[in-house]
Write a protein that holds these residues in place. Structure first.
Motif, PDB file in Angstrom:
ATOM      1  N   LEU A 274     -46.670 -21.897 -11.258  1.00 19.82           N
ATOM      2  CA  LEU A 274     -47.953 -21.282 -11.585  1.00 19.82           C
ATOM      3  C   LEU A 274     -47.958 -20.665 -12.986  1.00 19.82           C
ATOM      4  N   GLY A 275     -46.769 -20.547 -13.591  1.00 14.61           N
ATOM      5  CA  GLY A 275     -46.664 -19.976 -14.928  1.00 14.61           C
ATOM      6  C   GLY A 275     -46.968 -18.492 -14.974  1.00 14.61           C
ATOM      7  N   LEU A 276     -46.680 -17.778 -13.875  1.00 10.56           N
ATOM      8  CA  LEU A 276     -46.953 -16.342 -13.828  1.00 10.56           C
ATOM      9  C   LEU A 276     -45.976 -15.584 -14.729  1.00 10.56           C
ATOM     10  N   LYS A 277     -46.486 -14.603 -15.451  1.00 12.85           N
ATOM     11  CA  LYS A 277     -45.693 -13.863 -16.422  1.00 12.85           C
ATOM     12  C   LYS A 277     -44.743 -12.876 -15.733  1.00 12.85           C
ATOM     13  N   GLN A 278     -43.483 -12.916 -16.150  1.00 12.17           N
ATOM     14  CA  GLN A 278     -42.509 -11.937 -15.687  1.00 12.17           C
ATOM     15  C   GLN A 278     -42.568 -10.707 -16.593  1.00 12.17           C
ATOM     16  N   PHE A 279     -42.491  -9.534 -15.988  1.00 12.48           N
ATOM     17  CA  PHE A 279     -42.485  -8.309 -16.800  1.00 12.48           C
ATOM     18  C   PHE A 279     -41.202  -8.252 -17.619  1.00 12.48           C
ATOM     19  N   ASP A 280     -41.346  -7.947 -18.909  1.00  7.25           N
ATOM     20  CA  ASP A 280     -40.208  -7.867 -19.824  1.00  7.25           C
ATOM     21  C   ASP A 280     -40.277  -6.533 -20.559  1.00  7.25           C
ATOM     22  N   ILE A 281     -39.370  -5.637 -20.233  1.00  9.46           N
ATOM     23  CA  ILE A 281     -39.380  -4.301 -20.820  1.00  9.46           C
ATOM     24  C   ILE A 281     -39.141  -4.347 -22.322  1.00  9.46           C
ATOM     25  N   ALA A 282     -38.473  -5.401 -22.807  1.00 10.33           N
ATOM     26  CA  ALA A 282     -38.156  -5.505 -24.240  1.00 10.33           C
ATOM     27  C   ALA A 282     -39.265  -6.179 -25.044  1.00 10.33           C
ATOM     28  N   SER A 283     -40.290  -6.647 -24.359  1.00  2.00           N
ATOM     29  CA  SER A 283     -41.365  -7.362 -25.041  1.00  2.00           C
ATOM     30  C   SER A 283     -42.287  -6.403 -25.791  1.00  2.00           C
ATOM     31  N   ASN A 284     -42.946  -6.919 -26.823  1.00  2.00           N
ATOM     32  CA  ASN A 284     -43.950  -6.144 -27.559  1.00  2.00           C
ATOM     33  C   ASN A 284     -45.367  -6.450 -27.066  1.00  2.00           C
ATOM     34  N   GLU A 285     -45.458  -7.203 -25.961  1.00  2.00           N
ATOM     35  CA  GLU A 285     -46.762  -7.554 -25.414  1.00  2.00           C
ATOM     36  C   GLU A 285     -47.081  -6.675 -24.213  1.00  2.00           C
ATOM     37  N   PHE A 286     -48.379  -6.475 -23.986  1.00  2.00           N
ATOM     38  CA  PHE A 286     -48.830  -5.599 -22.909  1.00  2.00           C
ATOM     39  C   PHE A 286     -49.665  -6.379 -21.896  1.00  2.00           C
ATOM     40  N   ASP A 287     -49.954  -5.716 -20.774  1.00  2.30           N
ATOM     41  CA  ASP A 287     -50.740  -6.347 -19.717  1.00  2.30           C
ATOM     42  C   ASP A 287     -52.119  -6.753 -20.235  1.00  2.30           C
ATOM     43  N   ASP A 288     -52.528  -7.973 -19.869  1.00  5.32           N
ATOM     44  CA  ASP A 288     -53.929  -8.345 -20.031  1.00  5.32           C
ATOM     45  C   ASP A 288     -54.716  -7.687 -18.900  1.00  5.32           C
ATOM     46  N   LEU A 289     -55.875  -7.141 -19.223  1.00 11.21           N
ATOM     47  CA  LEU A 289     -56.704  -6.490 -18.210  1.00 11.21           C
ATOM     48  C   LEU A 289     -57.800  -7.447 -17.755  1.00 11.21           C
ATOM     49  N   HIS A 290     -58.112  -7.398 -16.461  1.00  8.53           N
ATOM     50  CA  HIS A 290     -59.082  -8.324 -15.877  1.00  8.53           C
ATOM     51  C   HIS A 290     -60.093  -7.556 -15.031  1.00  8.53           C
ATOM     52  N   HIS A 291     -61.186  -8.230 -14.708  1.00  7.16           N
ATOM     53  CA  HIS A 291     -62.229  -7.631 -13.881  1.00  7.16           C
ATOM     54  C   HIS A 291     -62.113  -8.062 -12.419  1.00  7.16           C
ATOM     55  N   VAL A 292     -61.288  -9.061 -12.166  1.00  8.11           N
ATOM     56  CA  VAL A 292     -61.094  -9.557 -10.804  1.00  8.11           C
ATOM     57  C   VAL A 292     -59.601  -9.766 -10.554  1.00  8.11           C
ATOM     58  N   ILE A 293     -59.262 -10.018  -9.290  1.00 10.16           N
ATOM     59  CA  ILE A 293     -57.859 -10.228  -8.909  1.00 10.16           C
ATOM     60  C   ILE A 293     -57.403 -11.601  -9.398  1.00 10.16           C
ATOM     61  N   GLU A 294     -56.649 -11.612 -10.500  1.00  8.15           N
ATOM     62  CA  GLU A 294     -56.101 -12.847 -11.048  1.00  8.15           C
ATOM     63  C   GLU A 294     -54.994 -12.511 -12.046  1.00  8.15           C
ATOM     64  N   HIS A 295     -54.203 -13.505 -12.414  1.00  3.84           N
ATOM     65  CA  HIS A 295     -53.180 -13.413 -13.459  1.00  3.84           C
ATOM     66  C   HIS A 295     -52.300 -12.154 -13.330  1.00  3.84           C
ATOM     67  N   PRO A 296     -51.559 -12.025 -12.230  1.00  5.12           N
ATOM     68  CA  PRO A 296     -50.670 -10.877 -12.090  1.00  5.12           C
ATOM     69  C   PRO A 296     -49.433 -10.985 -12.981  1.00  5.12           C
ATOM     70  N   VAL A 297     -48.786  -9.849 -13.190  1.00  6.50           N
ATOM     71  CA  VAL A 297     -47.487  -9.786 -13.862  1.00  6.50           C
ATOM     72  C   VAL A 297     -46.443  -9.541 -12.774  1.00  6.50           C
ATOM     73  N   ILE A 298     -45.284 -10.182 -12.904  1.00  8.30           N
ATOM     74  CA  ILE A 298     -44.280 -10.187 -11.834  1.00  8.30           C
ATOM     75  C   ILE A 298     -43.075  -9.327 -12.199  1.00  8.30           C
ATOM     76  N   LEU A 299     -42.564  -8.607 -11.217  1.00  9.52           N
ATOM     77  CA  LEU A 299     -41.287  -7.900 -11.353  1.00  9.52           C
ATOM     78  C   LEU A 299     -40.476  -8.149 -10.091  1.00  9.52           C
ATOM     79  N   GLU A 300     -39.274  -8.698 -10.246  1.00 14.76           N
ATOM     80  CA  GLU A 300     -38.373  -8.910  -9.118  1.00 14.76           C
ATOM     81  C   GLU A 300     -37.370  -7.771  -9.058  1.00 14.76           C
ATOM     82  N   GLN A 301     -37.223  -7.209  -7.860  1.00 13.48           N
ATOM     83  CA  GLN A 301     -36.292  -6.096  -7.682  1.00 13.48           C
ATOM     84  C   GLN A 301     -35.615  -6.246  -6.326  1.00 13.48           C
TER      85      GLN A 301
END
Length: 350
Positions: A105-132
């Motif tokens: 699905l090409g879902l984005k993994q959260f990267d603490i070292a990245s300089n990019e931030f969450d895209d904001l949306h108006h509906v439930i779509e395009h989540p950011v993933i964190l595995e723990q």
């Protein structure tokens, strides 16, 4: 992913941090050398916060677009304790296939070292993933704007909703915060219900999962063991139309029915005497009928900690969103999502 974010969206969240959360975030900033209490040549990019109030430190980090601080705040949105959650049962889940589908699905993994931030949306779509560990957390960052009713000021809000997949237990938990009515055109209950249903529908659609309601009432009724887990309150509706809201006082025993049971247990020899047989039978029948025939609108449970401050308290409101869909209100406990994870796993295992 965005390379910049409007500070007002973040400030609307951080300005609501209580003292405990604020201190926790400041500890993170200090441990990660984002801030220092005095100039330190080893960390030339760190912000000197001497003389600043705790809330001012966080606000300054946000408004100055401090990337390291903003990324820590994004991580906190995954791992914080949310006041509300809903549990669903995933009927079949193959962890390996599930993770492969995330990649497809090409879902984005959260990267603490990245300089990019969450895209904001108006509906439930395009989540950011964190595995723990065995958890996979999906963050759906929603955005809202509103006009202040008196000042006319434009208001902004970032509102994350978290979907937590417990891979081993095959459970989906949807976590969310309260939202001000200023941002809503409908009742808050309808807003929460629609978003919870949307998160469930997203997982069904994207992963072809069969997700069913978690029938929690019987589990919650039976989970209290009188020692490490106790019933802290309940709202009972009786067949004759009577109602009773029972909550703990200074003791760990609910008023009336539980007190009666304790009296009988503490004076067992007296109640087992032949001359007390009739009254004992009447009392036991009265207690059991009231408990069995009562419709519990909600029940509060307390997981006892080593210290009072470590107690975890959760209120379960039954049939809140849909029939057999229970709302969990996590109203007391240690900071962080671990307490929510503990409650969920405890419920699942019983």
């Amino acid at each position: 992913m965005a390379t910049a974010i409007e500070p007002s969206y973040i400030l609307s969240m951080t300005n609501k941090f209580n003292t405990i959360v604020t201190e926790h975030i400041l500890d993170i900033f200090s441990n990660e050398h984002i801030t220092v209490s005095k100039d330190d040549s080893n960390y030339p990019k760190a912000m000197n916060i001497s003389g600043l109030s705790p809330s001012t430190v966080i606000s300054h980090c946000v408004t100055s677009q401090n990337v390291a601080a903003l990324k820590q705040l994004e991580l906190w949105e995954f791992t914080c304790d949310y006041p509300y959650s809903v549990l669903y049962k995933i009927d079949e889940l193959n962890e390996k296939q599930f993770k492969n589908k995330i990649e497809q699905l090409g879902l984005k993994q959260f990267d603490i070292a990245s300089n990019e931030f969450d895209d904001l949306h108006h509906v439930i779509e395009h989540p950011v993933i964190l595995e723990q560990d065995d958890l996979i957390l999906f963050k759906f960052p929603l955005s809202f704007t509103a006009m202040h009713p008196t000042s006319g000021e434009r208001l902004y809000l970032k509102y994350p909703i978290i979907g937590v997949v417990y891979c081993k237990e095959k459970v989906l938990e949807v976590r969310f915060n309260e939202i001000s009515s200023l941002y809503l055109s409908k009742k808050s209950k309808d807003f929460y219900s629609e978003n919870v249903r949307s998160v469930r529908a997203w997982f069904v659609s994207k992963f072809n999962l069969s997700i069913s309601n978690f029938l929690l009432e019987e589990k919650v009724n039976n989970i209290s063991n009188g020692s490490s887990i106790i019933t802290a309150g309940k709202y009972m509706c009786f067949s004759d139309g009577g109602r009773a809201c029972l909550e703990l006082g200074k003791s760990d025993t609910l008023p009336l029915l539980d007190e009666l049971k304790n009296i009988i247990a503490a004076n067992r020899e007296e109640f087992e005497k032949p001359e007390a047989k009739v009254i004992t039978g009447l009392l036991n029948t009265f207690i059991s009928q009231k408990e069995e025939q009562a419709d519990n609108k909600w029940i509060s449970l307390c997981w006892k900690g080593e210290r009072k401050i470590d107690d975890i308290k959760v209120k379960f409101t039954f049939d809140y969103i849909d029939s057999d869909v229970c709302l969990l209100f996590h109203y007391s406990g240690p900071i962080g999502m671990e307490r929510m994870n503990h409650v969920t796993r405890c419920i699942i295992s019983n």
